[in-house]
Design a protein around this motif. Sequence first.
Motif, short mmCIF file in Angstrom:
data_model
loop_
_atom_site.label_atom_id
_atom_site.label_comp_id
_atom_site.label_asym_id
_atom_site.label_seq_id
_atom_site.Cartn_x
_atom_site.Cartn_y
_atom_site.Cartn_z
N GLN A 292 -4.20 -41.47 -31.37
CA GLN A 292 -3.34 -42.29 -30.45
C GLN A 292 -2.30 -41.47 -29.53
OE1 GLN A 292 -3.87 -45.74 -30.05
NE2 GLN A 292 -5.59 -45.29 -31.52
N LEU A 293 -2.41 -40.25 -29.74
CA LEU A 293 -1.68 -39.58 -28.84
C LEU A 293 -1.68 -39.49 -27.42
CD1 LEU A 293 -1.60 -35.96 -30.80
CD2 LEU A 293 0.03 -37.57 -30.93
N PRO A 294 -0.62 -39.46 -26.76
CA PRO A 294 -0.78 -39.37 -25.30
C PRO A 294 -1.46 -38.31 -24.74
CG PRO A 294 1.30 -38.90 -25.64
CD PRO A 294 0.92 -39.30 -27.16
N ILE A 295 -1.87 -38.16 -23.34
CA ILE A 295 -2.91 -37.06 -23.10
C ILE A 295 -2.41 -36.20 -21.89
CG2 ILE A 295 -5.07 -38.41 -23.37
CD1 ILE A 295 -5.25 -39.05 -20.51
N CYS A 296 -2.61 -35.09 -21.67
CA CYS A 296 -2.32 -34.20 -20.79
C CYS A 296 -3.64 -33.52 -20.36
CB CYS A 296 -1.24 -33.04 -21.30
SG CYS A 296 -0.66 -31.68 -20.38
N ILE A 297 -3.72 -33.83 -19.25
CA ILE A 297 -5.04 -33.61 -18.47
C ILE A 297 -4.83 -32.11 -17.71
CG2 ILE A 297 -7.05 -34.21 -16.88
CD1 ILE A 297 -6.83 -37.01 -17.31
N ALA A 298 -5.65 -31.09 -17.92
CA ALA A 298 -5.76 -29.82 -17.44
C ALA A 298 -6.76 -30.00 -16.40
CB ALA A 298 -5.80 -28.85 -18.48
N LYS A 299 -6.35 -29.64 -15.14
CA LYS A 299 -7.32 -29.74 -14.00
C LYS A 299 -6.80 -28.70 -12.98
CE LYS A 299 -6.31 -33.51 -10.80
NZ LYS A 299 -6.08 -32.69 -9.87
N THR A 300 -7.71 -28.39 -11.99
CA THR A 300 -7.10 -27.62 -10.84
C THR A 300 -5.89 -28.45 -10.14
OG1 THR A 300 -7.64 -26.78 -8.66
CG2 THR A 300 -8.66 -28.92 -9.27
N LEU B 24 -5.88 -29.75 -29.30
CA LEU B 24 -4.85 -30.72 -29.84
C LEU B 24 -3.53 -29.68 -29.73
CD1 LEU B 24 -3.76 -33.00 -31.74
CD2 LEU B 24 -4.70 -31.26 -33.86
N SER B 25 -2.49 -30.44 -29.44
CA SER B 25 -0.99 -29.72 -29.37
C SER B 25 -0.35 -30.83 -30.36
CB SER B 25 -0.60 -30.03 -27.91
OG SER B 25 -1.26 -28.86 -27.15
N ALA B 26 -0.50 -30.78 -31.40
CA ALA B 26 -0.08 -31.48 -32.69
C ALA B 26 1.53 -31.55 -32.62
CB ALA B 26 -0.51 -31.47 -34.09
N GLY B 27 2.12 -30.10 -32.35
CA GLY B 27 3.49 -29.87 -32.59
C GLY B 27 4.21 -30.58 -31.07
N ALA B 28 3.42 -30.48 -30.18
CA ALA B 28 4.15 -30.97 -28.91
C ALA B 28 3.71 -32.58 -28.61
CB ALA B 28 3.23 -30.55 -27.52
N GLY B 29 2.82 -33.06 -29.42
CA GLY B 29 2.60 -34.48 -29.53
C GLY B 29 1.64 -35.25 -28.53
N PHE B 30 0.68 -34.30 -28.02
CA PHE B 30 -0.43 -34.58 -27.06
C PHE B 30 -1.65 -33.82 -27.16
CE2 PHE B 30 2.42 -31.84 -24.46
CZ PHE B 30 1.59 -30.81 -24.32
N THR C 138 0.39 -45.31 -16.62
CA THR C 138 -0.76 -45.71 -16.10
C THR C 138 -1.68 -46.15 -17.29
OG1 THR C 138 -0.78 -43.50 -15.17
CG2 THR C 138 -2.96 -44.19 -15.43
N TYR C 139 -1.14 -46.07 -18.66
CA TYR C 139 -2.09 -46.53 -19.82
C TYR C 139 -0.87 -47.00 -20.69
CZ TYR C 139 -1.20 -41.59 -21.22
OH TYR C 139 -0.78 -40.27 -21.32
N GLU C 140 -1.32 -47.78 -21.84
CA GLU C 140 -0.68 -48.21 -22.77
C GLU C 140 -0.74 -47.01 -23.98
OE1 GLU C 140 1.22 -50.68 -22.51
OE2 GLU C 140 0.72 -50.92 -20.61
N SER C 141 0.37 -46.95 -24.57
CA SER C 141 0.41 -45.92 -25.87
C SER C 141 -0.86 -46.17 -27.03
CB SER C 141 1.74 -46.08 -26.38
OG SER C 141 1.83 -47.02 -27.12
N ASP C 142 -1.07 -47.43 -27.32
CA ASP C 142 -2.17 -47.63 -28.12
C ASP C 142 -3.52 -47.77 -27.48
OD1 ASP C 142 -1.90 -50.15 -26.61
OD2 ASP C 142 -1.41 -51.32 -28.33
N ASP C 143 -3.67 -47.55 -26.29
CA ASP C 143 -5.02 -47.48 -25.82
C ASP C 143 -5.94 -46.25 -26.39
OD1 ASP C 143 -4.59 -49.39 -23.78
OD2 ASP C 143 -4.36 -47.86 -22.20
#
Length: 541
Positions: free
Chosen positions: A466-474, A500-506, A422-427
């Motif tokens: 520059q981390l990827p995202i994990c959207i938390a929603k319903t 921030l989940s720096a260990g998980a990487g997102f 859906t997106y590029e890593s450097d977005d």
Amino acid sequence: MKTLLPIEQVAAKLDLTEDFYEKRSPVSAKLNLDLLKDQRFHRNGHLVLVTATTPTVSGEGKTVTSIGLAQGLEKIGKRAILTSREPSLGPVFGMKGGAAGGGKSQVEPAEKINLHFHGDFHAITSAHNLLAALIDSHLFHGNELDLDPNSITWPRTLDMNDRALRNITVSVSAPDKKQRDGSNCPSGFLITAASEIMAILALAQSREDLRTRLARVVIGQDRKGNPVRAADLSATGPMMALLSEALLPNLVQTTEGTPATVHCGPFANIAHGTSSVISQKMGMQLADYVINETGFASDLGFEKYMDLVSPLSGTKPSAAVLVTTVQSVRQQREGDLERGFANLEKHIAIVRSFGLPLVVAINQFPNDTVAELDTLRTFCHAHGAEFALSEAYAKGAAGAVELAQKVVEVIEANPNPALTTTYESDDPVLEKITKVAQKIYGADAVELSDRAKESLARFTRWGFGQLPICIAKTQYSLSDDPKLLGAPTGWMLHVTDIALSAGAGFLVVISGAMMLMPGLPKLSRALAIDVDEHGEIIGMS
């Protein structure tokens, strides 16, 4: 009593000798990490992701369909394995119930898997809470790192729905005692499936990778505004000790003896929602078809797999199965089946947007009429989507043969799918959020609260921009509002905070009022669970 194969026979289906697994019971084992590096295991199997349309509160049988598909593939002569998440006690005793499948398509021993199993959740809970205890101890004994007690973001965790623990006060001091750093600080509990330790274990690819991820966990900041990590508290080693066994995938079987691994259990509405990367990679080395369930619908677990798990791990899915039901489609338009097709159409589009071949699995329920099932078939045909009826719950492998054959046909017709993200890593992070909101959810725009903007600015300053995202929603709507049905348009995604989940990487992008510690309903599943006079657990399914 259920008759299960000895675990030696299950392992033999995968050509595993006893030096590659450690028995935990006559019917279960832990897999040895050494097989990841052994050149004898290189089948390079096809990874099939199982997702769904927007679910009802009771679910749409995605786990049952995944198990049935693995059984169906074995029945038509294919070497198959299921990779599944471990159930959380929250849903088991809460509203949704167990997550080991049902009917003639379960992972076995189902009762043990639904409860304590091999102690993985206990290990994750213990490692998480050990870090919390070390933080408090550090504050109590002088605070050498100059931690800002009000900035600590590491809560406690518990694998149980318990609303009373959502908000707590820690290190309560008596009024006449000297106040220390950390005294009377607000904190809380989240459910273990939402713990960053769970996400880390699910994404780790080796013991070395696990150690690196644990070390970089950020628990807060010092009074100068710099991040403080678990490694700064010397917490990595003891957490590794607690997680050493939990890192090993669990080998079990389905109701019909098909090999299955059950490992890790991050939720998909508040985490990335799939089984461990290690179990998936092992599966791809051991079998020709690996069936991997992703949590909730295609806008949640599936999107996160394609945008986060796959790029981070290097796993490449070959196809997707989209589970839908008459009741799911009906609910999306308040009982009108045909008006609910907008939701099914949107989920088909989401899967296709990643370049994956698709099969729609119509999961049949007892009350479904022939006319209703035909209406679903007609819709899929009209939209060019391959489909098959699944009766895995009632018939096991025999009820999933049609689906298994269709999955094989689709993969053979599309041997090298061109996968996209859906997106590029450097977005930039805001652009990543906007692309997911618009392309996947169907939103018009994104709005960040002041708190979310402050959090994002801080994490960017720390080097995590520059981390990827994990959207938390319903999970009950494509939008951030569970009451918006179908495939809503003209709405805005509201981001209330970013964690921030720096260990998980997102980065965890929180939209709406996400509940990290659920509560039990008035009539919970727990009330039906018991043990009979023979010591057998009843009322679990």
